[in-house]
Design an enzyme around this catalytic site. Structure first.
Site, PDB file in Angstrom:
ATOM      1  N   VAL A 176       0.903  -1.161   0.000  1.00  0.00           N
ATOM      2  CA  VAL A 176       0.000   0.000   0.000  1.00  0.00           C
ATOM      3  C   VAL A 176       0.939   1.207   0.000  1.00  0.00           C
ATOM      4  CG1 VAL A 176      -1.763   1.285   1.247  1.00  0.00           C
ATOM      5  CG2 VAL A 176      -1.830  -1.219   1.244  1.00  0.00           C
ATOM      6  N   PRO A 177       1.220   1.767  -1.178  1.00  0.00           N
ATOM      7  CA  PRO A 177       2.336   2.720  -1.305  1.00  0.00           C
ATOM      8  C   PRO A 177       1.996   4.120  -0.815  1.00  0.00           C
ATOM      9  CG  PRO A 177       1.282   2.417  -3.424  1.00  0.00           C
ATOM     10  CD  PRO A 177       0.588   1.475  -2.471  1.00  0.00           C
ATOM     11  N   CYS A 178       1.888   4.273   0.492  1.00  0.00           N
ATOM     12  CA  CYS A 178       1.556   5.566   1.088  1.00  0.00           C
ATOM     13  C   CYS A 178       2.624   6.610   0.796  1.00  0.00           C
ATOM     14  CB  CYS A 178       1.325   5.417   2.590  1.00  0.00           C
ATOM     15  SG  CYS A 178       2.627   4.541   3.467  1.00  0.00           S
ATOM     16  N   HIS A 179       3.852   6.174   0.474  1.00  0.00           N
ATOM     17  CA  HIS A 179       4.911   7.139   0.151  1.00  0.00           C
ATOM     18  C   HIS A 179       4.624   7.888  -1.143  1.00  0.00           C
ATOM     19  CE1 HIS A 179       6.040   3.476  -2.024  1.00  0.00           C
ATOM     20  NE2 HIS A 179       6.714   4.257  -2.860  1.00  0.00           N
ATOM     21  N   ARG A 180       3.692   7.377  -1.963  1.00  0.00           N
ATOM     22  CA  ARG A 180       3.344   8.044  -3.229  1.00  0.00           C
ATOM     23  C   ARG A 180       2.244   9.087  -3.049  1.00  0.00           C
ATOM     24  NH1 ARG A 180       3.038   2.291  -6.338  1.00  0.00           N
ATOM     25  NH2 ARG A 180       5.240   1.753  -6.071  1.00  0.00           N
TER      26      ARG A 180
END
Length: 199
Positions: free
Chosen positions: A146-150
């Protein structure tokens, strides 16, 4: 009989540590799917301790083929390969419904692209939910998959990041993926602010 993905041969939660270009990570899984990803701490022992604080019932175990496939994808992603992890099955049991909706949108963002908190809120139907979107992403137990860094703050600002290293780690992840949070190099692609994913 149809094939079913087998994430775990034992009941409960298990975890495995693995080395990446960023450092030692860990993946936690149950028979339902991936329940957690731990980004690197100061060293291997610290990463293991952090996993056990987050998932006290988890046991270190040998990975199944499905789990190893997810780990291999994370390793490749952190090497800079544009790997799509959206097919990895997740165990989101106990995660609030709002958070699950935020995570589903975040999973649709490809490597090298970004959305803002406000853009995710708009997709949820109310741009005023941007703060709640940020809070949900701050509680994300499965970073990278779940790419929250994006997900960034307004105007291409980085916003927060709850993993070890904070915003520095977020910037490293975005740089690995080619999002260039520091702006373009000479003759390079457009800066981060100009390349938000719209839709």
């Amino acid at each position: 009989m149809a094939h079913a993905s087998i994430f775990c041969v034992m009941s409960g939660q298990n975890f495995a540590l693995f080395e990446t270009a960023l450092g030692n990570c860990a993946l936690v899984w149950s028979q339902r799917g991936v329940a957690g990803v731990q980004l690197p701490e100061a060293n291997l022992a610290a990463t293991r301790r952090r996993v056990l604080r987050r998932f006290p019932a988890a046991r270190e175990a040998v990975t199944s083929p499905d789990v190893q496939h997810a780990i291999d994808g994370i390793i490749a992603l952190l090497r800079g390969e544009p790997i799509d992890l959206s097919g990895v099955v997740l165990d989101i049991d106990g995660i609030p419904e709002f958070n699950s909706r935020v995570y589903a949108i975040a999973r649709s963002i490809p490597p090298g692209e970004t959305l803002s908190y406000g853009e995710i809120a708009q997709r949820l139907g109310d741009r005023m939910l941007a703060r709640e979107v940020g809070q949900a992403l701050g509680q994300n137990p499965i970073p990278l998959i779940v790419p929250c860094h994006r997900v960034l703050a307004a105007g291409g600002k980085t916003g927060g990041f709850s993993a070890s290293g904070g915003v520095v780690t977020k910037l490293r992840l975005l740089t690995i993926e080619g999002a260039q949070p520091g702006g373009p190099m000479l003759f390079d692609r457009l800066p981060l602010e100009a390349r938000h994913r719209r839709g």
